[in-house]
Design a protein around this motif. Structure first.
Motif, PDB file in Angstrom:
ATOM      1  N   HIS A 266       2.996  -3.767  -5.558  1.00  0.00           N
ATOM      2  CA  HIS A 266       4.291  -3.519  -4.933  1.00  0.00           C
ATOM      3  C   HIS A 266       5.423  -3.912  -5.877  1.00  0.00           C
TER       4      HIS A 266
ATOM      5  N   HIS B 189       6.297  -0.871  -7.909  1.00  0.00           N
ATOM      6  CA  HIS B 189       6.868   0.233  -7.128  1.00  0.00           C
ATOM      7  C   HIS B 189       8.183  -0.161  -6.461  1.00  0.00           C
TER       8      HIS B 189
ATOM      9  N   CYS C 162      11.194   1.041   0.906  1.00  0.00           N
ATOM     10  CA  CYS C 162       9.956   0.857   1.682  1.00  0.00           C
ATOM     11  C   CYS C 162       9.613   2.113   2.482  1.00  0.00           C
TER      12      CYS C 162
ATOM     13  N   TYR D 261      10.070   5.113   1.937  1.00  0.00           N
ATOM     14  CA  TYR D 261       9.597   6.325   1.257  1.00  0.00           C
ATOM     15  C   TYR D 261       8.098   6.491   1.490  1.00  0.00           C
ATOM     16  N   CYS D 262       7.361   5.399   1.389  1.00  0.00           N
ATOM     17  CA  CYS D 262       5.914   5.487   1.616  1.00  0.00           C
ATOM     18  C   CYS D 262       5.553   5.139   3.061  1.00  0.00           C
ATOM     19  N   HIS D 263       6.130   4.049   3.588  1.00  0.00           N
ATOM     20  CA  HIS D 263       5.808   3.635   4.966  1.00  0.00           C
ATOM     21  C   HIS D 263       6.783   4.331   5.908  1.00  0.00           C
ATOM     22  N   SER D 264       6.661   5.651   5.964  1.00  0.00           N
ATOM     23  CA  SER D 264       7.734   6.434   6.577  1.00  0.00           C
ATOM     24  C   SER D 264       7.730   6.365   8.104  1.00  0.00           C
TER      25      SER D 264
ATOM     26  N   PRO E 108       0.755   5.315   3.421  1.00  0.00           N
ATOM     27  CA  PRO E 108       0.963   6.682   2.934  1.00  0.00           C
ATOM     28  C   PRO E 108      -0.364   7.371   2.653  1.00  0.00           C
ATOM     29  N   ASN E 109      -0.385   8.675   2.841  1.00  0.00           N
ATOM     30  CA  ASN E 109      -1.613   9.400   2.559  1.00  0.00           C
ATOM     31  C   ASN E 109      -1.785   9.559   1.051  1.00  0.00           C
TER      32      ASN E 109
ATOM     33  N   ARG F 298       0.669  11.612  -0.987  1.00  0.00           N
ATOM     34  CA  ARG F 298       1.940  11.041  -1.405  1.00  0.00           C
ATOM     35  C   ARG F 298       1.785  10.277  -2.730  1.00  0.00           C
ATOM     36  N   CYS F 299       0.657   9.583  -2.876  1.00  0.00           N
ATOM     37  CA  CYS F 299       0.420   8.857  -4.123  1.00  0.00           C
ATOM     38  C   CYS F 299       0.278   9.840  -5.284  1.00  0.00           C
TER      39      CYS F 299
ATOM     40  N   CYS G 118       3.309  11.781  -7.085  1.00  0.00           N
ATOM     41  CA  CYS G 118       3.979  11.237  -8.256  1.00  0.00           C
ATOM     42  C   CYS G 118       2.993  11.052  -9.406  1.00  0.00           C
TER      43      CYS G 118
END
Lengths: 171, 263
Positions: free
Chosen positions: A42, A45, A53, A55-58, A69-70, A73-74, A77
């Motif tokens: 973390h 990132h 936060c 952006y991934c833990h939407s 995040p699925n 999503r990883c 990028c």
């Protein structure tokens, strides 16, 4: 008199031993920093690259759970960024095998607790209030006890409406 | 000294007195129109599914350990050709001065700000006092920890705790659904609208005999139905002030031949 002294001594020793044992077991056997399948940092990132936060833990804003995040999503990028790093290779394996990453849950609440992330974020709490200084953690450590007293201390301090009613969080 | 003791006692009595809240934020009420109830037990099934109730089986039922939060009582009147059957669904009445709340030694059951009779599973130690005090016989005790074999565990409702052995439980007026409605209302900065909260039994009732809502809102359906001249409440003589209001069934007299068979 002698027996009373002995009894008091015994009690003090018992209390002290219990206290030490409790602390030790909590610190070393509670496993607040479990190993994850991928050494996801973390710090890189959220800290160095300032990714918010949400952006991934939407789902945190609109649901009970913040959501992990699925893999898409990883990989979105990481197909471009640092694709040759060994940890990213692990991620790629998961992506190619179409498997979810078996993350280990760090903040695990029991089933009988109803905790909506949404309500707490709408109330204006920062993620860091409960999850600690995430942007400086390489591997996530649980910083709060997640005990009922810990929840209630905040609910009492902030004078949450119906915040002390049992059915606000339980069932 | 005696003054302090008296004061403390008064405080305690205030705290323990059911209906400690003089006014409820929401006064959740259910109105059951017995004229519409045909005893199909869809509500019982819906309740089982919604609230993760175990199926205890025949043996346990024969030991009077039947497990249901809502049950249909039936009353049969008369001899064969002229039989009248009446049904009455009974669930926790959420009494505003509930006898069960007086007895609990660990405050596992109390009255909350919404006029609901709360049962806290984590606190319950299973003394059975509440079930003994309840005049409606609606509290159910978990004699065993029931398991849902694969793949039936997939049917469990994630919003409701699966209870363990030694815990008393009862109808919650589907608190998980009330909670969702309140959550939505809070987002939009308003109060919960009439008809927004629909407990499982109300949702499943094919004839619409059950109506649920907030009696504090004078425009709500329950508030209007509660004024009906047919209204009555179960065991009103006990002065428990239940939140469940029944509307009496209107029947022809047993002498009438035309409707004798159907009742």
């Amino acid at each position: 008199m002698d027996t009373i002294k002995k009894l008091v001594l015994c009690a003090v020793i018992a209390v002290v031993t219990f206290g030490i044992g409790y602390k030790v077991s909590d610190a070393y056997f509670g496993n607040r920093t479990p190993a994850q399948p991928i050494e996801f940092s973390h710090k890189i990132h959220a800290g160095d690259n300032q990714i918010p936060c949400m952006y991934c833990h939407s789902y945190a804003e609109r649901s009970r759970v913040s959501g992990v995040p699925n893999v898409k999503r990883c990989i979105g990028c990481h197909s471009v960024i640092k694709p040759d790093s060994p940890e990213i290779q692990k991620l790629k394996n998961y992506w190619e095998n179409k498997e979810p990453i078996p993350w280990v849950k760090v903040y695990n609440l029991p089933d009988h607790v109803y905790f909506p992330h949404k309500r707490h974020i709408k109330a204006g709490l920062e993620c860091q209030m409960c999850h600690g200084d995430v942007q400086s953690m390489d591997r996530i450590t649980r910083v709060s006890s997640l005990k009922m007293g810990w929840c209630l201390s905040c609910h009492t301090r902030k004078k949450v409406k119906n915040g002390r009613d049992c059915w606000t969080c339980h069932i | 000294m005696s003054k302090i003791v008296k004061k403390v006692k008064e405080r305690l009595r205030d705290f323990r007195r059911p209906g400690y809240y003089k006014e409820f934020e929401y006064n959740w009420t259910m109105v059951i129109d017995l004229d519409k109830c045909n005893g199909c037990e869809a509500c019982v099934v819906a309740c089982h599914a919604e609230n993760n109730l175990p199926i205890v089986g025949k043996d346990e039922c024969s030991k009077s350990r039947a497990f249901n939060w809502i049950r249909i009582e039936r009353y049969v009147e008369g001899e064969f050709p002229n039989v009248k059957v009446k049904f009455i669904p009974i669930m926790c009445q959420h009494c505003n001065s509930a006898p069960c709340e007086l007895g609990c030694p660990v405050y596992a059951t109390y009255h909350n700000q919404d006029g609901l009779n709360v049962q806290v599973y984590n606190r319950c130690v299973g003394t059975f006092t509440c079930a003994t005090y309840c005049p409606y016989d609606v509290r159910r005790f978990n004699w065993f920890t029931y398991k849902w074999p694969e793949p039936l565990d997939q049917q469990l409702n994630p919003d409701v705790t699966v209870r363990e052995m030694g815990v008393m439980e009862k109808c919650t007026f589907c608190i998980q659904r009330i909670r969702v409605a309140k959550d939505r209302a809070k987002d939009e900065n308003r109060k919960v609208r009439d008809g927004e909260v629909v407990p499982a039994c109300v949702q499943s009732c094919p004839t619409g005999a059950l109506v649920f809502g907030d009696r504090n809102d004078p425009k709500s359906r329950v508030a209007k139905l509660a004024k009906s001249p047919r209204r009555f409440r179960l065991l009103e003589g006990l002065n428990t002030d239940p939140s469940v209001i029944y509307l009496k069934r209107v029947m022809k007299k047993s002498g009438s031949k035309k409707h004798g068979e159907h009742g």
